[in-house]
Design a protein around this motif. Sequence first.
Motif, PDB file in Angstrom:
ATOM      1  N   ASP A 102     -24.912 -37.903 -40.719  1.00 31.55           N
ATOM      2  CA  ASP A 102     -25.585 -39.056 -40.113  1.00 31.55           C
ATOM      3  C   ASP A 102     -27.081 -39.030 -40.411  1.00 31.55           C
ATOM      4  O   ASP A 102     -27.701 -40.068 -40.683  1.00 31.55           O
ATOM      5  CB  ASP A 102     -25.361 -39.070 -38.599  1.00 31.55           C
ATOM      6  CG  ASP A 102     -23.938 -39.483 -38.241  1.00 31.55           C
ATOM      7  OD1 ASP A 102     -23.269 -40.065 -39.124  1.00 31.55           O
ATOM      8  OD2 ASP A 102     -23.519 -39.223 -37.108  1.00 31.55           O
TER       9      ASP A 102
ATOM     10  N   TYR B 180     -11.743 -25.521 -30.852  1.00 27.99           N
ATOM     11  CA  TYR B 180     -13.068 -25.879 -30.332  1.00 27.99           C
ATOM     12  C   TYR B 180     -14.146 -25.615 -31.386  1.00 27.99           C
ATOM     13  O   TYR B 180     -15.026 -26.461 -31.629  1.00 27.99           O
ATOM     14  CB  TYR B 180     -13.346 -25.083 -29.056  1.00 27.99           C
ATOM     15  CG  TYR B 180     -14.753 -25.258 -28.523  1.00 27.99           C
ATOM     16  CD1 TYR B 180     -15.181 -26.481 -28.020  1.00 27.99           C
ATOM     17  CD2 TYR B 180     -15.644 -24.186 -28.532  1.00 27.99           C
ATOM     18  CE1 TYR B 180     -16.472 -26.638 -27.527  1.00 27.99           C
ATOM     19  CE2 TYR B 180     -16.928 -24.327 -28.048  1.00 27.99           C
ATOM     20  CZ  TYR B 180     -17.346 -25.569 -27.549  1.00 27.99           C
ATOM     21  OH  TYR B 180     -18.628 -25.726 -27.076  1.00 27.99           O
TER      22      TYR B 180
ATOM     23  N   ARG C 225     -13.897 -28.123 -34.204  1.00 25.97           N
ATOM     24  CA  ARG C 225     -14.432 -29.426 -33.785  1.00 25.97           C
ATOM     25  C   ARG C 225     -15.958 -29.414 -33.759  1.00 25.97           C
ATOM     26  O   ARG C 225     -16.618 -30.343 -34.201  1.00 25.97           O
ATOM     27  CB  ARG C 225     -13.870 -29.809 -32.415  1.00 25.97           C
ATOM     28  CG  ARG C 225     -14.302 -31.219 -31.984  1.00 25.97           C
ATOM     29  CD  ARG C 225     -13.572 -31.690 -30.741  1.00 25.97           C
ATOM     30  NE  ARG C 225     -13.897 -30.873 -29.591  1.00 25.97           N
ATOM     31  CZ  ARG C 225     -13.045 -30.070 -28.969  1.00 25.97           C
ATOM     32  NH1 ARG C 225     -11.792 -29.969 -29.404  1.00 25.97           N
ATOM     33  NH2 ARG C 225     -13.418 -29.350 -27.917  1.00 25.97           N
ATOM     34  N   GLU C 226     -16.526 -28.306 -33.233  1.00 25.12           N
ATOM     35  CA  GLU C 226     -17.980 -28.188 -33.195  1.00 25.12           C
ATOM     36  C   GLU C 226     -18.572 -28.178 -34.610  1.00 25.12           C
ATOM     37  O   GLU C 226     -19.609 -28.801 -34.863  1.00 25.12           O
ATOM     38  CB  GLU C 226     -18.368 -26.897 -32.462  1.00 25.12           C
ATOM     39  CG  GLU C 226     -18.164 -26.958 -30.959  1.00 25.12           C
ATOM     40  CD  GLU C 226     -19.180 -27.858 -30.290  1.00 25.12           C
ATOM     41  OE1 GLU C 226     -20.353 -27.471 -30.182  1.00 25.12           O
ATOM     42  OE2 GLU C 226     -18.801 -28.983 -29.902  1.00 25.12           O
ATOM     43  N   LYS C 227     -17.899 -27.491 -35.527  1.00 26.44           N
ATOM     44  CA  LYS C 227     -18.376 -27.440 -36.903  1.00 26.44           C
ATOM     45  C   LYS C 227     -18.330 -28.827 -37.543  1.00 26.44           C
ATOM     46  O   LYS C 227     -19.279 -29.256 -38.230  1.00 26.44           O
ATOM     47  CB  LYS C 227     -17.521 -26.460 -37.704  1.00 26.44           C
ATOM     48  CG  LYS C 227     -17.975 -26.290 -39.148  1.00 26.44           C
ATOM     49  CD  LYS C 227     -17.088 -25.296 -39.872  1.00 26.44           C
ATOM     50  CE  LYS C 227     -17.539 -25.156 -41.330  1.00 26.44           C
ATOM     51  NZ  LYS C 227     -16.666 -24.214 -42.079  1.00 26.44           N
ATOM     52  N   GLN C 228     -17.223 -29.546 -37.305  1.00 27.96           N
ATOM     53  CA  GLN C 228     -17.097 -30.895 -37.862  1.00 27.96           C
ATOM     54  C   GLN C 228     -18.161 -31.837 -37.302  1.00 27.96           C
ATOM     55  O   GLN C 228     -18.755 -32.631 -38.034  1.00 27.96           O
ATOM     56  CB  GLN C 228     -15.693 -31.449 -37.567  1.00 27.96           C
ATOM     57  CG  GLN C 228     -14.595 -30.792 -38.393  1.00 27.96           C
ATOM     58  CD  GLN C 228     -13.229 -31.317 -38.021  1.00 27.96           C
ATOM     59  OE1 GLN C 228     -13.005 -31.787 -36.898  1.00 27.96           O
ATOM     60  NE2 GLN C 228     -12.294 -31.220 -38.966  1.00 27.96           N
ATOM     61  N   GLU C 229     -18.411 -31.729 -35.999  1.00 27.34           N
ATOM     62  CA  GLU C 229     -19.414 -32.596 -35.394  1.00 27.34           C
ATOM     63  C   GLU C 229     -20.812 -32.284 -35.912  1.00 27.34           C
ATOM     64  O   GLU C 229     -21.647 -33.176 -36.081  1.00 27.34           O
ATOM     65  CB  GLU C 229     -19.355 -32.464 -33.864  1.00 27.34           C
ATOM     66  CG  GLU C 229     -18.093 -33.077 -33.267  1.00 27.34           C
ATOM     67  CD  GLU C 229     -18.061 -32.972 -31.745  1.00 27.34           C
ATOM     68  OE1 GLU C 229     -18.981 -32.341 -31.179  1.00 27.34           O
ATOM     69  OE2 GLU C 229     -17.119 -33.522 -31.146  1.00 27.34           O
ATOM     70  N   GLU C 230     -21.042 -30.988 -36.172  1.00 30.85           N
ATOM     71  CA  GLU C 230     -22.340 -30.619 -36.732  1.00 30.85           C
ATOM     72  C   GLU C 230     -22.489 -31.182 -38.141  1.00 30.85           C
ATOM     73  O   GLU C 230     -23.557 -31.676 -38.522  1.00 30.85           O
ATOM     74  CB  GLU C 230     -22.479 -29.098 -36.755  1.00 30.85           C
ATOM     75  CG  GLU C 230     -23.874 -28.641 -37.141  1.00 30.85           C
ATOM     76  CD  GLU C 230     -24.063 -27.148 -36.942  1.00 30.85           C
ATOM     77  OE1 GLU C 230     -24.959 -26.597 -37.586  1.00 30.85           O
ATOM     78  OE2 GLU C 230     -23.321 -26.548 -36.139  1.00 30.85           O
ATOM     79  N   GLU C 231     -21.401 -31.129 -38.921  1.00 30.19           N
ATOM     80  CA  GLU C 231     -21.437 -31.697 -40.266  1.00 30.19           C
ATOM     81  C   GLU C 231     -21.633 -33.208 -40.209  1.00 30.19           C
ATOM     82  O   GLU C 231     -22.350 -33.783 -41.027  1.00 30.19           O
ATOM     83  CB  GLU C 231     -20.145 -31.355 -41.011  1.00 30.19           C
ATOM     84  CG  GLU C 231     -20.030 -29.884 -41.377  1.00 30.19           C
ATOM     85  CD  GLU C 231     -18.686 -29.562 -42.014  1.00 30.19           C
ATOM     86  OE1 GLU C 231     -17.803 -30.442 -41.977  1.00 30.19           O
ATOM     87  OE2 GLU C 231     -18.525 -28.441 -42.526  1.00 30.19           O
ATOM     88  N   ILE C 232     -20.967 -33.833 -39.231  1.00 30.88           N
ATOM     89  CA  ILE C 232     -21.125 -35.288 -39.070  1.00 30.88           C
ATOM     90  C   ILE C 232     -22.558 -35.632 -38.697  1.00 30.88           C
ATOM     91  O   ILE C 232     -23.145 -36.599 -39.202  1.00 30.88           O
ATOM     92  CB  ILE C 232     -20.134 -35.822 -38.013  1.00 30.88           C
ATOM     93  CG1 ILE C 232     -18.701 -35.746 -38.555  1.00 30.88           C
ATOM     94  CG2 ILE C 232     -20.483 -37.253 -37.617  1.00 30.88           C
ATOM     95  CD1 ILE C 232     -17.638 -36.042 -37.531  1.00 30.88           C
ATOM     96  N   ARG C 233     -23.135 -34.805 -37.785  1.00 30.18           N
ATOM     97  CA  ARG C 233     -24.530 -35.041 -37.407  1.00 30.18           C
ATOM     98  C   ARG C 233     -25.448 -34.905 -38.616  1.00 30.18           C
ATOM     99  O   ARG C 233     -26.373 -35.693 -38.819  1.00 30.18           O
ATOM    100  CB  ARG C 233     -24.951 -34.058 -36.306  1.00 30.18           C
ATOM    101  CG  ARG C 233     -24.458 -34.421 -34.926  1.00 30.18           C
ATOM    102  CD  ARG C 233     -25.202 -33.636 -33.852  1.00 30.18           C
ATOM    103  NE  ARG C 233     -24.927 -32.195 -33.973  1.00 30.18           N
ATOM    104  CZ  ARG C 233     -23.918 -31.581 -33.379  1.00 30.18           C
ATOM    105  NH1 ARG C 233     -23.053 -32.279 -32.636  1.00 30.18           N
ATOM    106  NH2 ARG C 233     -23.740 -30.276 -33.522  1.00 30.18           N
TER     107      ARG C 233
ATOM    108  N   LYS D 102     -17.147 -30.712 -23.438  1.00 29.42           N
ATOM    109  CA  LYS D 102     -16.275 -30.463 -24.581  1.00 29.42           C
ATOM    110  C   LYS D 102     -15.654 -29.057 -24.554  1.00 29.42           C
ATOM    111  O   LYS D 102     -14.711 -28.787 -25.298  1.00 29.42           O
ATOM    112  CB  LYS D 102     -17.055 -30.650 -25.886  1.00 29.42           C
ATOM    113  CG  LYS D 102     -17.499 -32.092 -26.143  1.00 29.42           C
ATOM    114  CD  LYS D 102     -18.252 -32.185 -27.461  1.00 29.42           C
ATOM    115  CE  LYS D 102     -18.734 -33.608 -27.704  1.00 29.42           C
ATOM    116  NZ  LYS D 102     -19.503 -33.698 -28.973  1.00 29.42           N
TER     117      LYS D 102
END
Length: 665
Positions: free
Chosen positions: A140, A126, A129-137, A79
């Motif tokens: 989840d 970048y 995106r990393e922050k959003q993915e962490e929030e999504i995790r 990524k």
Amino acid sequence: MNTESPLILVVDDTLTNLALLNAILQQAGYQVLLAKTGEKALALAKTEHPDLILLDVAMPGWDGYETCERLKQEPALHKIPVLFLSGLNSAEDRLRAFKAGGVDYVHKPFQEEELLARVRTHVELYQLREKQEEEIRHLDEKTIELNKAKELAESANLAKSQFLANMSHELRTPLNAIIGYSEILMEEVEFEKCGEETVVDDLQKIQAAGKHLLGLINDVLDLSKIESGKMELYLETFELSDLLNEVIATIRPVTEKKHNQLDLQIDQTLGTMYADVTKTRQILFNLLSNAAKFTEHGHLHLEISRHHHEIKAEDWITFRISDDGIGMTPEQQKKLFQPFTQVDASTTRRFGGTGLGLTITKQFVDMMQGHITVDSEFGEGTCFTVELPATVKPMPTSTAASSPLTSELLSKEGHGIVLVIDDGLLVRELLKSNLTRLGYSVAVAATGEEGLKLAYKLRPDAILLDVKMPDMDGWRVLSALKSDALLSDIPIIMTSVEEERNKGFALGATDYLVKPVGREQLAHILKKYHIGDSSQGLVMLVDDDLMTREMMANRLKEQGWRVFKAENGKVALEHLEDKKPSLILLDLLMPEMDGFEFVARLQQNEKWRSIPVVVLTATNLSAKDQARLHGYVETIFQKESCSGDDLFWLIHRKISSACQLASDS
């Protein structure tokens, strides 16, 4: 991802370029890592995880393209944005860079402001995106936790519903016996005319108490089915006037018990309704019972009308049940349809009940896409209004309900064999008693395995099969019966405390009865399928060849005859007494007992020698063989040259003659 100043990895084989880029990036506030080869760059990236990689193309060893491809093959690095920085400026070079996984391409010599602008843009994208993915995790994880909590709640609810169903099953079985045996004892006392009115009164009290308790348990079971999503609609067309007569006949003793008068206002053009007749009946009965319970020395009013709904373009039926009883306050009305509740504790003590009747009523109304409303004033009375579509959707999935019975059915003198398969001793004995009184020969089995053995041995005319049994349940027994060519035509009537009619029909059951099963239900269902009824001609088909036997059986059933299949003469002879066929269709060459011996045995018994026998054989008979059969069989057909029309015409003529002789005698 670095949470402080962004980290940039610069990869270039020229020291001058590395020094220049290091100075520009550090001055702009970035942290910088330097690598002269692709191999070194990959190693640094694995340990430091930069926010951006500036990558030269022309380098010894791995060039920029290969380095980028290797970076993208690493799950932890793929990524990270790669920005190519090269002196190559052809379209082909740029295309290769993007194919390798690069996000941008800057040509050397570069403008410092342009380079920093692109670096800043890709770093911010970048990190975002990393922050959003962490929030999504994180989301989840929360979702997983919520799902687990939901599953636990559903599991607890399912356990409760299962407990209610099991409790209802365990209680209904002995209650069924109590009600059934009290009915038998009352009949016996009345038959003997012993004059012991006290005994009859006591038995009636036992029966009434048992039925009352059974009604309460049925309410609990209905609620558990609704909550677990297992309650289904069984739609059919019925006359509303017939339904109304049944409900009035049932409710009138309840209304008279508290000296109430039932007034009726019925639309004369009610016509038919396509709905679940059982649930519609229960809706009316529950509301009328509720009105009668809370009214003394008063009036109950039942109004039914049919009207056309202009917006929905369909007919609707309105049921209005009112009383001049105790009524309800607005607070009491708010919790009216909640399970296990009544308007307050004092009414429970005075009037009794579980508080489930109105809850179930509303659920039934909702299931049939209807509406229920209440209008009540404390001390003045209550009015419930139920509106149901005259045609309830979806399309029907079940057979029609039983129709009223006549006393003629209860004195029926049948000769059929009925096999009862049920693991409950009291249930078996009660069914056997009722069936015997109806004139049937009865065999019983306590397990599925024992039932299959008896079915093969007795070839019964009907089987009453329980669903819930240990080891081999009713569904497995049903499947085994339907997969056996010799037993597959036997009518199988499933019996259970749970309503799983659709499953039964899907697996091949003939009909489905919900326990407790009364004698009138048994009489009706057995008459419905002509069990023991000799008015319809029965053809006994005796042939050891499976394909021939099944082909002929199907053709005979298409002509409207009932068929009993036997695989040899010995089996056919064993069942002649109880089956009483109108005609025998006989093969000659069979194991155990061939057709010649069978005919000879037939002639030795005076009761059997008049049964017409038609031989259907593939054998070319000698003069001696024909002489052995002469005078004892109606005719001989060759299988390969047999005309179906001729055979069926002969069978029809002989069966008609046999039935006429039977009716004359």
